[in-house]
Design an enzyme around this catalytic site. Structure first.
Site, PDB file in Angstrom:
ATOM      1  N   ASP A 166       2.843  -0.263  -3.438  1.00 46.85           N
ATOM      2  CA  ASP A 166       4.715   0.003  -3.373  1.00 46.85           C
ATOM      3  C   ASP A 166       5.204   1.463  -3.812  1.00 46.85           C
ATOM      4  O   ASP A 166       4.007   1.857  -4.326  1.00 46.85           O
ATOM      5  CB  ASP A 166       5.771  -1.118  -4.599  1.00 46.85           C
ATOM      6  CG  ASP A 166       5.430  -2.744  -4.650  1.00 46.85           C
ATOM      7  OD1 ASP A 166       4.589  -2.579  -3.321  1.00 46.85           O
ATOM      8  OD2 ASP A 166       5.271  -3.391  -4.739  1.00 46.85           O
TER       9      ASP A 166
HETATM   10  N1  URA Z   1       2.399  -5.960  -6.910  1.00 49.87           N
HETATM   11  C1  URA Z   1       3.931  -5.433  -6.669  1.00 49.87           C
HETATM   12  O1  URA Z   1       4.784  -6.335  -7.163  1.00 49.87           O
HETATM   13  N2  URA Z   1       3.474  -4.368  -6.532  1.00 49.87           N
HETATM   14  C2  URA Z   1       2.305  -3.599  -5.846  1.00 49.87           C
HETATM   15  O2  URA Z   1       2.528  -2.284  -6.165  1.00 49.87           O
HETATM   16  C3  URA Z   1       1.378  -4.207  -6.288  1.00 49.87           C
HETATM   17  C4  URA Z   1       1.006  -5.495  -6.967  1.00 49.87           C
END
Ligand code: URA
Length: 360
Positions: free
Chosen positions: A106
């Site tokens: 993310d």
């Molecule tokens: N899980 C999430 O919620 N975000 C990420 O970036 C990686 C795993």
């Protein structure tokens, strides 16, 4: 012989989309071993055949594998329609090839992001059944108890199904927040944040410590390094890729701004010193054996953040804003930003193991 369809080679070399590549072939702009090819579906091997488009040679790229310490506030895609910073800039100086991220993190998640031009490698590590483990340090809002942790371990019911069993350990409490270490083997979109939301423990900070055993230890945020032959050998033993273990390319000249591996004191929260590692701790660079570090421009750091996954943003004890907001951004509060469109290898089926000769 590793033959592939001609249009696939053209697309992978960035000449055109597959569909447009068909038109280029039909227009008689492509030669294979000196002969114009206009029919579709011809199989070629760029190591054996001479492929030219408008007189420009297409060659296979040597496989390259790197690990980037992705900072928060950076898209893990190569393109962002909204113009936000992306890993493309951070990976731009991988000199040997154009590489793409293996999966995604993310916008507000930091940590280990592998990148490669080897589509098979990416696909194998992202394959749901092969279960490459991904470890995270997570800060959640609320004080998690053993029974809550047990729920995460057994599996959390999400809208796209129950999560597979995971490993979870409470690291410490910080006021009414909990720091956890979590290892999952799936790669669902925003899985950890959704696990938090579903169980009432909103994720405030998320950093990936390792992916398939590879860590970014010693790499400052925004910097990358090549995977070592030892690391690749270990991955090959576990996941069957890469087909051929390659040593990192030698730098043409000594890196000017080489980043020496730090012996950073781990923050109070960062459990990094005890991370399971594929490779032994790196020694100081020396001669040809030095690890090759790279990474574009230094990444702007939040002055209030002591450590990318340890310090938390100090906004005043009682404030309950989402901790993982990017610093000084104009993005809305209280929402986690996703990675958006256009992924890396695996995420979008990108393959990048060909290039126009003379171009990156
Ligand atoms: N899980 C999430 O919620 N975000 C990420 O970036 C990686 C795993």
């Amino acid at each position: 012989m590793a033959s592939v369809r001609l249009q696939k080679v053209l697309a992978a070399a960035g000449i055109a989309s597959r569909r447009a590549a068909e038109a280029i072939i039909a227009a008689g702009r492509v030669r294979v071993d000196g002969r114009i090819v206009t029919e579709q579906g011809v199989q070629v091997d760029a190591r054996v055949n001479r492929i030219e488009v408008d007189g420009q040679r297409i060659v296979r790229q040597s496989p390259v594998y790197v690990v980037l310490h992705k900072p928060r506030g950076v898209m893990s895609t190569m393109r962002d329609p909204e113009g936000r910073p992306s890993v493309r800039e951070l990976l731009a100086d991988v000199s040997a090839a154009r590489v793409y991220p293996v999966g995604r993190l993310d916008f507000n998640t930091s940590g280990v992001l592998l990148a490669t031009n080897d589509g098979d490698f990416a696909e194998a590590l992202l394959h749901p059944r092969r279960s490459a483990p991904k470890s995270y340090v997570v800060k959640v809002n609320g004080m998690m108890q053993e029974r809550d942790v047990e729920l995460w371990r057994r599996g959390v019911e999400l809208e796209d199904g129950r999560t597979l069993p995971s490993k979870v350990k409470i690291l410490r409490y910080e006021g009414d927040k909990t720091w956890l270490e979590l290892t999952i083997t799936e790669g669902r979109n925003q899985q950890v944040r959704r696990m938090g939301d579903t169980t009432g423990f909103r994720v405030m900070r998320l950093a990936r410590l390792s992916f398939a055993g590879i860590t970014a230890e010693g790499l400052p945020p925004g910097r990358w390094r090549y995977l070592s032959a030892d690391e690749l050998t270990t991955i090959k033993g576990q996941f069957g890729v890469p087909k051929r273990v390659v040593s990192p390319p030698r730098p043409k000249e000594p890196p000017k701004a080489a980043v020496a591996p730090t012996t950073r004191r781990p923050s109070r929260h960062a459990p990094s010193a005890k991370r399971a590692r594929v490779t032994p701790r790196r020694e100081a660079p020396s001669g040809d054996l030095q690890p090759r570090y790279g990474g574009g421009s230094p990444v702007r750091r939040d002055p209030d953040t002591r450590d990318d996954w340890g310090g938390g943003i100090r906004r005043g004890a009682s404030e309950t804003v989402r901790d993982d907001e990017p610093p000084r951004s104009s993005l809305g509060r209280g929402r986690s930003r996703t990675t958006g469109t256009g992924g890396g290898i695996g995420a979008s089926g990108h393959e990048a193991s060909y290039r126009v000769k003379g171009r990156r």
